[in-house]
Motif scaffolding. Structure first.
Motif, PDB file in Angstrom:
ATOM      1  N   MET A   1      39.117  52.458  50.458  1.00 11.10           N
ATOM      2  CA  MET A   1      38.316  51.236  50.374  1.00 11.10           C
ATOM      3  C   MET A   1      37.678  51.076  48.998  1.00 11.10           C
ATOM      4  N   ILE A   2      37.292  52.183  48.376  1.00  7.70           N
ATOM      5  CA  ILE A   2      36.746  52.101  47.019  1.00  7.70           C
ATOM      6  C   ILE A   2      37.822  51.608  46.064  1.00  7.70           C
ATOM      7  N   HIS A   3      39.016  52.135  46.214  1.00  9.40           N
ATOM      8  CA  HIS A   3      40.119  51.697  45.358  1.00  9.40           C
ATOM      9  C   HIS A   3      40.392  50.204  45.542  1.00  9.40           C
ATOM     10  N   LEU A   4      40.455  49.778  46.808  1.00 10.30           N
ATOM     11  CA  LEU A   4      40.691  48.354  47.061  1.00 10.30           C
ATOM     12  C   LEU A   4      39.573  47.494  46.484  1.00 10.30           C
ATOM     13  N   GLY A   5      38.332  47.966  46.614  1.00 14.88           N
ATOM     14  CA  GLY A   5      37.197  47.231  46.060  1.00 14.88           C
ATOM     15  C   GLY A   5      37.248  47.162  44.549  1.00 14.88           C
ATOM     16  N   CYS A   6      37.595  48.267  43.908  1.00 16.29           N
ATOM     17  CA  CYS A   6      37.700  48.284  42.448  1.00 16.29           C
ATOM     18  C   CYS A   6      38.784  47.332  41.970  1.00 16.29           C
ATOM     19  N   GLU A   7      39.913  47.327  42.668  1.00 21.30           N
ATOM     20  CA  GLU A   7      40.994  46.420  42.283  1.00 21.30           C
ATOM     21  C   GLU A   7      40.585  44.964  42.482  1.00 21.30           C
ATOM     22  N   TYR A   8      39.864  44.711  43.560  1.00 23.35           N
ATOM     23  CA  TYR A   8      39.383  43.346  43.790  1.00 23.35           C
ATOM     24  C   TYR A   8      38.424  42.926  42.671  1.00 23.35           C
ATOM     25  N   ASN A   9      37.501  43.810  42.329  1.00 24.40           N
ATOM     26  CA  ASN A   9      36.564  43.508  41.239  1.00 24.40           C
ATOM     27  C   ASN A   9      37.306  43.303  39.924  1.00 24.40           C
ATOM     28  N   ARG A  10      38.312  44.124  39.672  1.00 22.00           N
ATOM     29  CA  ARG A  10      39.089  43.990  38.444  1.00 22.00           C
ATOM     30  C   ARG A  10      39.801  42.638  38.410  1.00 22.00           C
ATOM     31  N   LEU A  11      40.369  42.236  39.538  1.00 17.17           N
ATOM     32  CA  LEU A  11      41.029  40.934  39.610  1.00 17.17           C
ATOM     33  C   LEU A  11      40.033  39.796  39.411  1.00 17.17           C
ATOM     34  N   SER A  12      38.842  39.940  39.996  1.00 19.72           N
ATOM     35  CA  SER A  12      37.817  38.906  39.841  1.00 19.72           C
ATOM     36  C   SER A  12      37.358  38.809  38.395  1.00 19.72           C
ATOM     37  N   GLU A  13      37.190  39.940  37.763  1.00 24.86           N
ATOM     38  CA  GLU A  13      36.736  39.951  36.370  1.00 24.86           C
ATOM     39  C   GLU A  13      37.822  39.420  35.439  1.00 24.86           C
TER      40      GLU A  13
END
Length: 172
Positions: free
Chosen positions: A116-128
């Protein structure tokens, strides 16, 4: 007298055999289409009352439903950016992953958090990546146990996790 064999013309054969058969097939197609229409209208209306109507009532209801749908004022929707659609799908997938992991007996809590941390980091990276000013921070460990989006029965003291300084992605 011996029975005489009558000659049956193609027209007589058509009228006696083929025409009733074609009519049965045509009625079967109509009934099948009516059933499909009935199910579609029930699904879109969110009301199953149409399923218990006779064919004429069902057709009247379907026609009135379609007329109301056509007459509804069409609100011009903002054009959806493909990235927004992707993010929405990503969130749905992350929620499903979280749900499945939480429901899986014997699931390793640390593995679930890491996923879930990995998925969250990827989501944040995509948002940024879609913002005008890009932030190139590397995603680190979550600030709180719940920030991973993965919940378990494990007891973790709230004093061990400081308050997050940046908004943290949560799949709910």
């Amino acid at each position: 007298m011996a029975p005489q064999m009558e000659f049956v013309s193609k027209t007589q054969h058509y009228l006696k055999v083929k025409k009733p058969q074609l009519e049965r097939e045509r009625r079967a197609r109509i009934n099948k289409c009516l059933d499909n229409l009935k199910e579609l209208v029930a699904e879109f209306q969110g009301n199953d009352s149409i399923l218990h109507m006779d064919k004429a009532e069902m057709l009247e209801t379907a026609v009135s439903f379609i007329k109301t749908q056509v007459r509804k004022p069409k609100v011009p929707a903002a054009p959806q950016i493909p990235m927004d659609s992707f993010r929405h799908g990503y969130m749905n997938a992350a929620n499903e992953v979280s749900r499945v992991m939480a429901a899986t007996p014997g699931m390793n809590v640390q593995l679930g958090k890491a996923v879930m941390i990995h998925l969250g980091c990827e989501y944040n990276r995509l948002s940024e990546a879609t913002k005008p000013v890009q932030n190139t921070e590397v995603c680190s460990a979550p600030m709180s146990p719940a920030s991973s989006g993965y919940h378990s029965d494990e007891d973790i003291s709230p004093a061990a996790s400081p308050a997050p300084s940046t908004p943290v992605w949560r799949p709910w």
